[in-house]
Write an enzyme that holds these catalytic residues in place. Structure first.
Site, PDB file in Angstrom:
ATOM      1  N   ARG A 172       0.845  -1.204   0.000  1.00  0.00           N
ATOM      2  CA  ARG A 172       0.000   0.000   0.000  1.00  0.00           C
ATOM      3  C   ARG A 172       0.872   1.243   0.000  1.00  0.00           C
ATOM      4  O   ARG A 172       0.527   2.264  -0.595  1.00  0.00           O
ATOM      5  CB  ARG A 172      -0.907  -0.013   1.230  1.00  0.00           C
ATOM      6  CG  ARG A 172      -2.268  -0.651   1.009  1.00  0.00           C
ATOM      7  CD  ARG A 172      -2.167  -2.050   0.432  1.00  0.00           C
ATOM      8  NE  ARG A 172      -3.456  -2.747   0.375  1.00  0.00           N
ATOM      9  CZ  ARG A 172      -3.889  -3.568   1.325  1.00  0.00           C
ATOM     10  NH1 ARG A 172      -3.130  -3.831   2.390  1.00  0.00           N
ATOM     11  NH2 ARG A 172      -5.059  -4.163   1.200  1.00  0.00           N
TER      12      ARG A 172
ATOM     13  N   ASP B 266      -0.002  -6.160  -3.588  1.00  0.00           N
ATOM     14  CA  ASP B 266      -1.430  -5.978  -3.310  1.00  0.00           C
ATOM     15  C   ASP B 266      -2.061  -5.215  -4.462  1.00  0.00           C
ATOM     16  O   ASP B 266      -1.373  -4.852  -5.432  1.00  0.00           O
ATOM     17  CB  ASP B 266      -1.648  -5.277  -1.955  1.00  0.00           C
ATOM     18  CG  ASP B 266      -2.900  -5.801  -1.263  1.00  0.00           C
ATOM     19  OD1 ASP B 266      -3.978  -5.764  -1.880  1.00  0.00           O
ATOM     20  OD2 ASP B 266      -2.799  -6.250  -0.105  1.00  0.00           O
TER      21      ASP B 266
ATOM     22  N   HIS C 144      -6.343  -9.834  -4.254  1.00  0.00           N
ATOM     23  CA  HIS C 144      -5.417  -8.723  -3.978  1.00  0.00           C
ATOM     24  C   HIS C 144      -4.377  -8.592  -5.083  1.00  0.00           C
ATOM     25  O   HIS C 144      -3.186  -8.390  -4.812  1.00  0.00           O
ATOM     26  CB  HIS C 144      -4.740  -8.912  -2.612  1.00  0.00           C
ATOM     27  CG  HIS C 144      -5.636  -8.566  -1.437  1.00  0.00           C
ATOM     28  ND1 HIS C 144      -5.938  -7.278  -1.082  1.00  0.00           N
ATOM     29  CD2 HIS C 144      -6.293  -9.361  -0.559  1.00  0.00           C
ATOM     30  CE1 HIS C 144      -6.740  -7.284  -0.025  1.00  0.00           C
ATOM     31  NE2 HIS C 144      -6.991  -8.533   0.304  1.00  0.00           N
TER      32      HIS C 144
ATOM     33  N   ASP D  26      -5.995 -14.300   1.542  1.00  0.00           N
ATOM     34  CA  ASP D  26      -7.051 -13.591   2.278  1.00  0.00           C
ATOM     35  C   ASP D  26      -7.974 -12.866   1.306  1.00  0.00           C
ATOM     36  O   ASP D  26      -7.557 -12.506   0.193  1.00  0.00           O
ATOM     37  CB  ASP D  26      -6.431 -12.569   3.251  1.00  0.00           C
ATOM     38  CG  ASP D  26      -5.563 -11.542   2.529  1.00  0.00           C
ATOM     39  OD1 ASP D  26      -4.815 -11.944   1.608  1.00  0.00           O
ATOM     40  OD2 ASP D  26      -5.645 -10.348   2.851  1.00  0.00           O
ATOM     41  N   GLU D  27      -9.186 -12.638   1.737  1.00  0.00           N
ATOM     42  CA  GLU D  27     -10.105 -11.704   1.085  1.00  0.00           C
ATOM     43  C   GLU D  27     -10.094 -11.833  -0.440  1.00  0.00           C
ATOM     44  O   GLU D  27      -9.837 -10.859  -1.149  1.00  0.00           O
ATOM     45  CB  GLU D  27      -9.727 -10.263   1.474  1.00  0.00           C
ATOM     46  CG  GLU D  27      -9.826 -10.012   2.953  1.00  0.00           C
ATOM     47  CD  GLU D  27      -9.369  -8.609   3.358  1.00  0.00           C
ATOM     48  OE1 GLU D  27      -9.949  -8.054   4.289  1.00  0.00           O
ATOM     49  OE2 GLU D  27      -8.406  -8.084   2.746  1.00  0.00           O
TER      50      GLU D  27
ATOM     51  N   TRP E 228      -5.916 -14.217  11.444  1.00  0.00           N
ATOM     52  CA  TRP E 228      -6.091 -12.754  11.541  1.00  0.00           C
ATOM     53  C   TRP E 228      -7.525 -12.367  11.856  1.00  0.00           C
ATOM     54  O   TRP E 228      -7.765 -11.350  12.494  1.00  0.00           O
ATOM     55  CB  TRP E 228      -5.611 -12.064  10.265  1.00  0.00           C
ATOM     56  CG  TRP E 228      -6.506 -12.161   9.065  1.00  0.00           C
ATOM     57  CD1 TRP E 228      -6.549 -13.179   8.162  1.00  0.00           C
ATOM     58  CD2 TRP E 228      -7.483 -11.204   8.642  1.00  0.00           C
ATOM     59  NE1 TRP E 228      -7.484 -12.916   7.197  1.00  0.00           N
ATOM     60  CE2 TRP E 228      -8.076 -11.699   7.463  1.00  0.00           C
ATOM     61  CE3 TRP E 228      -7.913  -9.966   9.131  1.00  0.00           C
ATOM     62  CZ2 TRP E 228      -9.084 -11.016   6.775  1.00  0.00           C
ATOM     63  CZ3 TRP E 228      -8.910  -9.284   8.444  1.00  0.00           C
ATOM     64  CH2 TRP E 228      -9.486  -9.811   7.277  1.00  0.00           C
TER      65      TRP E 228
ATOM     66  N   TYR F 206      -3.292  -5.963  15.290  1.00  0.00           N
ATOM     67  CA  TYR F 206      -3.297  -5.076  14.115  1.00  0.00           C
ATOM     68  C   TYR F 206      -2.975  -3.665  14.602  1.00  0.00           C
ATOM     69  O   TYR F 206      -3.827  -2.957  15.132  1.00  0.00           O
ATOM     70  CB  TYR F 206      -4.655  -5.129  13.401  1.00  0.00           C
ATOM     71  CG  TYR F 206      -4.728  -6.177  12.314  1.00  0.00           C
ATOM     72  CD1 TYR F 206      -4.116  -7.413  12.480  1.00  0.00           C
ATOM     73  CD2 TYR F 206      -5.393  -5.938  11.116  1.00  0.00           C
ATOM     74  CE1 TYR F 206      -4.180  -8.378  11.485  1.00  0.00           C
ATOM     75  CE2 TYR F 206      -5.463  -6.899  10.109  1.00  0.00           C
ATOM     76  CZ  TYR F 206      -4.847  -8.111  10.304  1.00  0.00           C
ATOM     77  OH  TYR F 206      -4.913  -9.063   9.317  1.00  0.00           O
ATOM     78  N   PHE F 207      -1.732  -3.267  14.389  1.00  0.00           N
ATOM     79  CA  PHE F 207      -1.285  -1.994  14.959  1.00  0.00           C
ATOM     80  C   PHE F 207      -1.620  -0.802  14.058  1.00  0.00           C
ATOM     81  O   PHE F 207      -1.188   0.322  14.328  1.00  0.00           O
ATOM     82  CB  PHE F 207       0.205  -2.065  15.311  1.00  0.00           C
ATOM     83  CG  PHE F 207       0.515  -3.105  16.367  1.00  0.00           C
ATOM     84  CD1 PHE F 207      -0.457  -3.504  17.282  1.00  0.00           C
ATOM     85  CD2 PHE F 207       1.762  -3.696  16.455  1.00  0.00           C
ATOM     86  CE1 PHE F 207      -0.190  -4.468  18.253  1.00  0.00           C
ATOM     87  CE2 PHE F 207       2.043  -4.646  17.425  1.00  0.00           C
ATOM     88  CZ  PHE F 207       1.067  -5.040  18.320  1.00  0.00           C
TER      89      PHE F 207
ATOM     90  N   THR G  16      -0.639  -0.431   5.820  1.00  0.00           N
ATOM     91  CA  THR G  16      -0.187   0.956   5.683  1.00  0.00           C
ATOM     92  C   THR G  16      -1.148   1.878   4.920  1.00  0.00           C
ATOM     93  O   THR G  16      -0.737   2.966   4.507  1.00  0.00           O
ATOM     94  CB  THR G  16       1.206   0.984   5.024  1.00  0.00           C
ATOM     95  OG1 THR G  16       1.163   0.228   3.818  1.00  0.00           O
ATOM     96  CG2 THR G  16       2.259   0.424   5.942  1.00  0.00           C
ATOM     97  N   GLU G  17      -2.401   1.460   4.760  1.00  0.00           N
ATOM     98  CA  GLU G  17      -3.328   2.388   4.074  1.00  0.00           C
ATOM     99  C   GLU G  17      -3.264   3.779   4.705  1.00  0.00           C
ATOM    100  O   GLU G  17      -3.231   4.799   4.007  1.00  0.00           O
ATOM    101  CB  GLU G  17      -4.771   1.877   4.170  1.00  0.00           C
ATOM    102  CG  GLU G  17      -5.089   0.655   3.325  1.00  0.00           C
ATOM    103  CD  GLU G  17      -4.974  -0.630   4.109  1.00  0.00           C
ATOM    104  OE1 GLU G  17      -4.160  -0.705   5.065  1.00  0.00           O
ATOM    105  OE2 GLU G  17      -5.705  -1.587   3.762  1.00  0.00           O
TER     106      GLU G  17
HETATM  107  C1  ACM Z   1      -5.844  -9.291   6.139  1.00  0.00           C
HETATM  108  O1  ACM Z   1      -5.915  -8.433   7.027  1.00  0.00           O
HETATM  109  N1  ACM Z   1      -6.554  -9.162   5.041  1.00  0.00           N
HETATM  110  C2  ACM Z   1      -4.991 -10.441   6.276  1.00  0.00           C
END
Ligand code: ACM
Length: 520
Positions: free
Chosen positions: A146, A175, A244, A306-307, A374, A399-400, A446-447
């Site tokens: 990102r 991504d 992604h 993921d996703e 996650w 998730y920081f 890092t969005e």
């Molecule tokens: C994730 O947060 N999509 C792994």
């Protein structure tokens, strides 16, 4: 006793002090020399030029020795500091790497600067430390897709991980919004896929009009891997598949389901553009992984997983035909089919696959796939029950990119609320097997973290607290005690110029998303 973070198992103070200064030499042979050179560089920052000499050299006042394992642990070490001599020993080069970082924490914080301040050579209190980690996987993740982050920052981030005795740095290299690794067989990945024309501004729906991009050459990555290896840290590369991948499809639309051109994504969220379930897409992914496996020698390769929306597969007659031909119950299982084929490729080259916890759904993965939980610890427990080794990385506590305080003045974050107290108090659930709990990991998506300073602001001190969860045995760990040690630990981060979030509230300058201090 200095405010160690993470807390070692045993620290017994002894009378006297050991001065690190003129006349200090570091004795080490063979495998021990790797850690010795790291210590050499740490001391050079403090203005101490301590040559690395053979261990038997009588001039060696600091000795690093690979000897019998300490506390039955590959990374266990003993540090014995007397007025005339410091001895660091353990069963492996990795053990000595950890011992060196503990030695670094024994130094006064000013000695962590990169040039000497003041005249006095650093002194440390004599002691015996015996220590070993709780978990084998003590990880930190950074999303460089990102936001492209410069190599210099990755090296610094690796060194900060080392200071906390972490041993895995997971790089999210690809991504929708950018592809960050040179792949010689597919040059458009970087020519096209590593650049987006502009980026959405906050949550305004407007765009900044500024191109964003960059990628790591193979030599950049070799440097990163080697720098980490000097510190006995494994870099885990992630190539996120089969979703992604909008940046891939911007470069090679023929690998998608529609063949239509797409741009490298300028907004956040999840793209519905995913790879087509074809032999061409598999061949592409294998090519990419061959380069990845050549450059990253570590045991693990992360395939994301993921996703991955099934939208396009559901709308595609070709995808439906493919699922039927493969005997799959539905197109939902195409991801499992795709990743299983890549698993064959990766394991055929002697490595292990890691995936986000969705890889255990819809057909799943072979049991030797490491699952990163996650969406919640319960996904990790389920995966362990199915035989997977698991890294706990639940978004509610690791998730920081979440807010670290509910008050005013925090920079815009993706959401959530995870305080340093939450992290300090976290006990990862272990489940009942047969898969093992390998460890824990902190995530930095890092969005909303546009700069290295912004990453440091969210990472610290929460990552310091997570390092103690990862390292220190639960019977030795005490969240309140960790929080009491934090202020003294932050003096080390001050000396290193880390843009951490102060315990008493955000820095005014942070509100604009820039750092209290900006240091490369
Ligand atoms: C994730 O947060 N999509 C792994």
């Amino acid at each position: 006793m200095p405010a160690h973070i993470p807390l070692p198992l045993v620290h017994e103070p002894r009378p006297g002090t050991f001065a690190v200064g003129d006349g200090t030499s570091i004795g080490a042979d063979g495998d021990a020399r790797r850690a010795a050179w790291v210590l050499h560089d740490v001391l050079a920052g403090a203005g101490v030029r301590a040559p690395v000499v053979p261990a038997a050299d009588p001039a060696a006042t600091i000795v690093l020795r690979v000897a019998a394992p300490v506390r039955d642990s590959a990374e266990g070490y003993r540090l014995t500091v007397t007025p005339g001599r410091a001895v660091l020993e353990g069963g492996s080069a990795e053990a000595l790497a950890r011992a060196v970082q503990t030695f670094r924490q024994l130094l006064p914080p000013a000695a962590l600067r990169r040039a000497p301040v003041g005249d006095a050579p650093p002194e440390i209190g004599c002691c015996v430390i015996e220590d070993a980690p709780r978990f084998a996987w003590r990880g930190v993740h950074l999303d460089v897709a990102r936001r492209f982050m410069p190599v210099a920052f990755l090296l610094r981030f690796i060194d900060l991980a080392a200071l906390h005795r972490l041993n895995v740095v997971h790089l999210h290299l690809t991504d929708d919004q950018g592809w960050r690794i040179e792949i010689p067989a597919h040059p458009r990945l970087t020519d096209v896929g590593s650049w987006r024309t502009e980026t959405v501004v906050g949550r305004t729906g407007t765009f900044d009009g500024t191109p964003h991009g960059g990628f790591y050459t193979l030599d950049d990555l070799r440097e990163i891997v080697a720098y980490a290896a000097q510190r006995s840290i494994t870099v885990v590369p992630e190539i996120d598949l089969p979703g992604h991948v909008q940046s891939v499809l911007a470069a090679y639309p023929e690998l998608g389901n529609t063949g239509q051109p797409v741009e490298v994504r300028r907004t956040w969220g999840i793209s519905t553009n995913v790879l087509a379930p074809t032999e061409e897409a598999l061949a592409f992914a294998r090519d990419v992984l061959d380069t990845v496996l050549d450059v990253f020698p570590g045991p693990w390769v992360h395939l994301g997983g993921d996703e991955c929306p099934r939208t396009e597969w559901r709308e595609s007659p070709a995808a439906a035909a493919r699922a039927a031909e493969l005997g799959l119950a539905s197109v939902d299982e195409l991801q499992s089919w795709f990743l299983r084929r890549l698993h064959e490729h990766v394991t055929g080259r002697g490595r292990r696959v890691v995936g986000w916890d969705e890889v255990a759904d819809d057909g799943g993965m072979p049991a030797d796939t490491v699952v990163m939980a996650w969406r919640g610890s319960e996904h990790g427990i389920k995966a362990m029950a199915a035989g997977h080794d698991v890294v706990m990385s639940p978004e509610d506590v690791t998730y920081f990119d979440h807010y670290q305080d509910g008050g005013d003045g925090e920079p815009l974050a993706i959401g959530g609320l995870t305080t340093v107290e939450d992290v300090a108090a976290w006990e990862p659930p272990s489940g009942g097997g047969p898969g093992r709990l390998l460890g824990v990991q902190g995530q930095h998506w890092t969005e909303y973290l546009p700069t290295p300073a912004a990453v440091e602001y969210v990472a610290f001190p929460r990552l310091s607290a997570l390092a103690e969860v990862a390292w220190t045995a639960p019977e030795r760990r005490d969240a309140a005690d960790l929080l009491r040690r934090l202020p003294a630990h932050l003096r080390r981060l001050d000396a290193l110029g880390v843009n951490y979030r102060p315990l008493d509230g955000p820095r005014p300058a942070q509100r604009g998303g820039t750092g209290r201090r900006q240091r490369a």
